[in-house]
Scaffold this active site. Structure first.
Site, PDB file in Angstrom:
ATOM      1  N   ASP A   1      27.788   7.501   3.504  1.00  0.00           N
ATOM      2  CA  ASP A   1      29.060   7.529   2.790  1.00  0.00           C
ATOM      3  C   ASP A   1      29.709   8.916   2.861  1.00  0.00           C
ATOM      4  OD1 ASP A   1      31.040   6.997   0.565  1.00  0.00           O
ATOM      5  OD2 ASP A   1      29.912   5.146   0.492  1.00  0.00           O
TER       6      ASP A   1
ATOM      7  N   HIS B   1      34.091   8.719  -3.252  1.00  0.00           N
ATOM      8  CA  HIS B   1      33.527   7.396  -2.978  1.00  0.00           C
ATOM      9  C   HIS B   1      31.994   7.378  -2.997  1.00  0.00           C
ATOM     10  CE1 HIS B   1      32.769   3.837  -0.412  1.00  0.00           C
ATOM     11  NE2 HIS B   1      33.896   3.388  -0.916  1.00  0.00           N
TER      12      HIS B   1
ATOM     13  N   SER C   1      33.218  -2.092  -1.300  1.00  0.00           N
ATOM     14  CA  SER C   1      32.416  -0.877  -1.267  1.00  0.00           C
ATOM     15  C   SER C   1      31.619  -0.700  -2.550  1.00  0.00           C
ATOM     16  CB  SER C   1      33.312   0.354  -1.151  1.00  0.00           C
ATOM     17  OG  SER C   1      33.844   0.460   0.108  1.00  0.00           O
TER      18      SER C   1
HETATM   19  C1  LIG Z   1      27.529   1.895   1.632  1.00  0.00           C
HETATM   20  O1  LIG Z   1      28.383   2.864   2.113  1.00  0.00           O
HETATM   21  C2  LIG Z   1      29.740   2.494   2.151  1.00  0.00           C
HETATM   22  C3  LIG Z   1      30.564   3.586   2.725  1.00  0.00           C
HETATM   23  O2  LIG Z   1      30.043   4.024   3.902  1.00  0.00           O
HETATM   24  C4  LIG Z   1      30.213   2.175   0.781  1.00  0.00           C
HETATM   25  O3  LIG Z   1      31.563   1.799   0.829  1.00  0.00           O
HETATM   26  C5  LIG Z   1      29.377   1.073   0.235  1.00  0.00           C
HETATM   27  O4  LIG Z   1      29.751   0.776  -1.028  1.00  0.00           O
HETATM   28  C6  LIG Z   1      27.922   1.438   0.294  1.00  0.00           C
HETATM   29  N1  LIG Z   1      27.136   0.270   0.019  1.00  0.00           N
HETATM   30  C7  LIG Z   1      25.937   0.352  -0.519  1.00  0.00           C
HETATM   31  C8  LIG Z   1      25.181  -0.931  -0.522  1.00  0.00           C
HETATM   32  O5  LIG Z   1      25.473   1.374  -0.968  1.00  0.00           O
END
Ligand SMILES: *[C@@H]1O[C@H](CO)[C@@H](O)[C@H](O)[C@H]1NC(C)=O
Ligand SMILES: *[C@@H]1O[C@H](CO)[C@@H](O)[C@H](O)[C@H]1NC(C)=O
Ligand SMILES: *[C@@H]1O[C@H](CO)[C@@H](O)[C@H](O)[C@H]1NC(C)=O
Ligand SMILES: *[C@@H]1O[C@H](CO)[C@@H](O)[C@H](O)[C@H]1NC(C)=O
Ligand SMILES: *[C@@H]1O[C@H](CO)[C@@H](O)[C@H](O)[C@H]1NC(C)=O
Ligand SMILES: *[C@@H]1O[C@H](CO)[C@@H](O)[C@H](O)[C@H]1NC(C)=O
Ligand SMILES: *[C@@H]1O[C@H](CO)[C@@H](O)[C@H](O)[C@H]1NC(C)=O
Length: 876
Positions: free
Chosen positions: A168, A224, A530
């Protein structure tokens, strides 16, 4: 003979922007057995080189350093799943670019070369909570909806010892909720920054070992990754905050800089690093506008990682408003788990009181909540649905007061500015449809807030009766959300392009309260798949913890177990179950997934379309893994169907959003009720009779095979979602010819029809023709042929790489259509195996595009849809 500009949408093909904004297929035209075509959005000059083996990579680098090839190595991969390099070749000189690529492709130690694609950061909507504002946190956490609370309290399972890797935007691990540090002994125990703050997808990453997000409020960073981290594993008792697996550890691999996009080369490296870190679960919520499944290096790596027992969870995408088949890569990879979003039952909201109305009215501020107590008046003189869309409509009464305006017809921005110009000091928008207050963001220099349709009508009625004064206490309260427990509007719809079952399950992703970096105030609410994907990743961590030291179940078993016990939710304000095409198996119910002992495989069924009878009959196997004999009954719970098109009024332009439809399939089961002794399995065949809707409408019917447990105390019901399409997908048109696509445009956006002559003079900069394409339906392959304008004979291919094309969206800021420049080169038919294109001789040509229909056979002529341009005169 220029026609007027395309007037129905803005064209972004101008000058230097070409390299950046236009979706291009491969930046350079190459045909070679080892060259894997790139599809859309490739980064010019950047390639992933895949080697035969590890030692081959070393030799390659050594020999390059010794030679004069103009190429720089950006990344080295040495991994059991991927041996290779990410390289950069100067893309400005086409000839040198192509010949360098050929030198690489011709090497015997090179297995394949793939252009690097650009991946946008995930879109989310954000509500930040002002510093010092108190939110009654405990009640806004959705764990009661998903049984996470029961796993914490009854099973005493908080995910201890499980490592969840998140790819992320980095994380502010200094927050108390995320452990206050980084490294061994801390919650965020592992991680790496693969890119650095300044990386935007195009420039060179500057990696370092610290995945901290310290971008600062001015950078435009969203926070994020910090939000996602809190959802998975945050814990802050002094703020009543508990993530899904609060005792799990996190590994953060930072793939995005403070703003901008990332490349597939970085993503692959991130996945490999996450695998090497020993992660039990890897989460990725990146999206592309393509609903195609396997067929890429990225998907190949994903499938290999999952085969090793690592659970990979992906967000389905946030394009639900754009209708059918919007689920995005890489969640469509066959081994990945694609996660839809359900709205939180509660949300945080502020309240105002109005004189003459009982009880508080809830509102959402658009930006900082600076609205002050004042009188509210109607903004529009005429009472039109196009409320305040022109300055003339606005009543002079708004001067010095708050203006009440109904949503609809024109932009919020225009309405707010019209009211502001008439002297309004603030604007209240009320929704024109039932549902929630909507989050509004406008740049008008007065405060803007939004309220529901019902409250707006009540205010309007009160204003009719007399003076209405509003008071605001600016406090955040937690209130039930109207839409709570229904599928989020933004959640992308399935199915995968070839009707594979996607998305597969849902988490809570609408209005999720979690951590934000300190520079954004520490806490906030975000909405997106996300958010639902990390929510499900957290529940996977709980499942893995429950396995303890026992042998781990295969990832596919765990996915099935989660789907078996998920909770299908209903359509908003209705008793009808929502479609599996929206919610997969339904909302995750992790306590049941961990504790229940009956298992059904497969856990999802696609009956495909009705063009073949091959998929009508399918088999599920029920296994009793518990200690007691149990008995079950089988029935069919029908869901809403989905109408992707309104054929009569808009043909096969997908409805955006798709509409609900009433149509039920009948299911015949080989067994209607049965008993199952411990350790025994039972096969049940399921034969579908699809609803008798008009095959031209391509209705997506669906529902759940409901396996009802006859002993409530020891066994829960199990549900297996199914869907199918009435009609033949092969008959769907690909090109949007009704709207005039494909078409040829010049680089100022002027359009050239079939009778117009386009002149392309190589000596004049930016005189190349551009093919603009809008796809109504995904297409696996588009052929781009160059024809002699006189003889109409094919002389060669002018573009390659148009594979696994997703459809375009009409209601979208981007992706409305795709453009491809013809640079004047081609691969002559006389040399189909020529590795590189050559300049076409001067003369008059036409361009021909042929798109393969869904499920089409490339060898069957009528399975291709074809378009031919007007004449193009090429001058040297
Ligand atoms: C995984 O990473 C993405 C961004 O790269 C994010 O939007 C998402 O929520 C994340 N999902 C999990 C399962 O952590
Ligand atoms: C690795 O690849 C090189 C070049 O193709 C080849 O010569 C060598 O035999 C390969 N080694 C192994 C262990 O496969
Ligand atoms: C935490 O929850 C308790 C009980 O609901 C409440 O009394 C307290 O004010 C909450 N604390 C915060 C910081 O929200
Ligand atoms: C649906 O049928 C087509 C052929 O008609 C096939 O290519 C495709 O793989 C099938 N999809 C599924 C999910 O079975
Ligand atoms: C159709 O279903 C969707 C998804 O649940 C929902 O948002 C929408 O309101 C429904 N439309 C109608 C007209 O009921
Ligand atoms: C819910 O549905 C009922 C009956 O269909 C309708 O009268 C009502 O207005 C709806 N309420 C909302 C908030 O959509
Ligand atoms: C097209 O074909 C004609 C007739 O064979 C030939 O004279 C002409 O040069 C060709 N044009 C191009 C652009 O190849």
């Amino acid at each position: 003979m220029k026609k007027s500009s395309l007037s129905y949408f803005p064209i972004v093909v101008a000058g230097v922007c070409l390299a950046v904004f236009v979706m291009t297929a491969d930046a350079v035209n190459v045909i070679h057995p080892k060259y894997k075509k790139g599809g859309n959005n490739v980064i010019p000059g950047r390639y992933l080189v895949n080697f035969e083996n590890k030692s081959a990579g070393t030799l390659f680098a050594q020999s390059l350093e010794a030679s004069n090839v103009d190429l720089s190595i950006k990344k080295k991969y040495s991994h059991e799943f991927f041996n290779g390099l990410s390289v950069h070749i100067d893309p400005t000189d086409d000839k040198l670019h192509a010949s360098t690529l050929k030198t690489i492709l011709d090497r015997s130690d090179v297995r394949s070369v793939t252009p690097v694609r650009l991946i946008q950061r995930p879109k989310v909507t954000v509500k930040t909570i002002k510093k010092g504002t108190k939110v009654p946190v405990a009640s806004v956490i959705p764990h009661a909806m998903t049984q996470v609370d029961r796993v914490h309290t009854e099973l005493k399972n908080k995910g201890k010892g499980v490592l969840v890797a998140i790819l992320d935007t980095g994380v502010d691990y200094m927050l108390p909720a995320l452990g206050g540090g980084f490294g061994k002994g801390f919650k965020v125990s592992k991680g790496y920054d693969l890119v650095g703050d300044a990386y935007n997808g195009y420039n060179t990453p500057t990696p370092d070992s610290d995945p901290l997000d310290a971008c600062g409020a001015e950078s435009g960073a969203s926070g994020h990754g910090t939000h996602v981290s809190g959802i998975v594993a945050g814990f802050d008792p002094s703020n009543n905050f508990t993530g899904v697996a609060p005792e799990a550890n996190l590994a953060m691999f930072r793939l995005f800089g403070c703003t901008g996009a990332t490349g597939t080369d970085v993503i692959i490296e991130g996945i490999l690093m996450a695998y090497d870190s020993g992660a039990d679960v890897i989460n990725l919520s990146l999206g592309e506008y393509s609903s195609w499944g396997d067929g890429d290096v990225e998907e190949d790596v994903i499938n290999k990682v999952v085969a090793k027992g690592v659970n990979m969870v992906f967000s389905a995408g946030n394009a639900g408003d754009n209708g059918i088949s919007t689920v995005g890569k890489p969640s469509t990879a066959s081994a990945g788990f694609s996660i839809a979003s359900i709205e939180n039952a509660y949300h945080t909201i502020r309240t105002l009181t109005a004189s003459g109305i009982d009880g508080p009215i809830t509102y959402l501020p658009g930006g900082d909540d600076t609205i002050a107590d004042n009188e509210v008046v109607m903004s529009d003189k005429t009472g039109a649905a196009a409320d305040s869309c022109t300055p003339e409509q606005v009543s002079p009464n708004v001067n010095g007061k708050i203006a009440l305006i109904q949503r609809g017809t024109c932009y919020f921005e225009d309405k707010a500015v019209n009211a502001m110009k008439a002297g309004a000091v603030a604007v209240i928008f009320y929704n024109n449809i039932p549902g929630e207050e909507i989050l509004i963001s406008v740049t008008a220099n007065i405060p803007v807030i939004s309220i529901t349709n019902a409250d707006g009508k009540a205010l309007a009625a009160a204003i009719k009766k007399g003076t209405v004064k509003l008071t605001f206490d600016h406090k955040e309260v937690v209130a039930p959300s109207n839409l709570g427990g229904t599928v989020s509007d933004f959640s992308s719809l399935g199915a995968e392009a070839e009707l594979n079952f996607k998305p597969q399950i849902a988490g809570v992703g609408g209005n999720v309260y979690s951590t934000l970096p300190r520079f954004l105030g520490g806490w906030g609410i975000m909405s997106g798949t996300s958010m639902s994907a990390p929510y499900v990743a957290g529940t996977m961590a709980l499942y893995i913890h429950s396995e303890g030291s026992k042998k781990r179940q295969a990832v596919s078993f765990v996915h099935e177990q989660f789907q078996n016990y998920a909770l299908p939710v209903k359509v908003y304000n209705s008793s009808v179950i929502d479609s599996p095409v929206r919610q997969g198996a339904g909302l995750v119910q992790v306590y049941d997934a961990i504790t229940q002992k009956t298992h059904i495989t497969p856990a999802q069924i696609s009956f495909n379309d009705t063009s073949s009878s091959k998929y009508k009959k399918q088999t599920i196997t029920v296994t009793n893994r518990g200690p007691k004999t149990i008995s079950y009954e089988v029935k069919n719970d029908v869901s809403t169907a989905i109408a992707p098109y309104d054929v009569k009024t808009s043909g096969y332009t997908p409805l955006e959003p798709a509409e609900n439809y009433s149509a039920a399939a009948k299911l015949r089961f080989s067994t209607k009720s049965f008993k199952l002794a411990p350790g025994k399995s039972k096969k049940i065949t399921v034969t579908v009779t699809p609803p008798k809707t008009n095959p031209r409408d391509h209705i997506y019917y669906g529902g759940y095979i409901h396996v009802v447990s006859k002993q409530k105390s020891s066994g829960k019901d199990i549900k297996v979602p199914y869907f199918g399409v009435v009609g033949s997908q092969k008959t769907l048109p690909i090109f949007d010819t009704e709207s005039g696509f494909p078409t040829v445009i010049d680089q100022s956006g002027n359009e050239y029809g079939a009778k117009d002559v386009f002149t392309f003079d190589r000596s004049i900069k930016n005189s190349e023709p551009v093919a603009a394409i809008r796809l109504l339906t995904p297409s696996k392959t588009i052929k781009a042929e160059l024809l002699n304008a006189t003889t109409k004979k094919v002389v060669g291919v002018f573009l390659t790489g148009l594979n696994y094309n997703g459809r375009n969206f009409l209601n979208s800021d981007d992706n409305q259509y795709s453009t491809y420049i013809w640079d004047g080169t081609y691969i002559p038919s006389s040399m189909p195996d020529a590795p590189l294109p050559i300049p076409a001789p001067a003369g008059t040509y036409v361009l021909r595009l042929s798109a393969l229909k869904l499920f089409g056979n490339p060898k069957t002529k009528k399975d291709w849809e074809t378009w031919t341009s007007g004449s193009i005169v090429l001058k040297n």
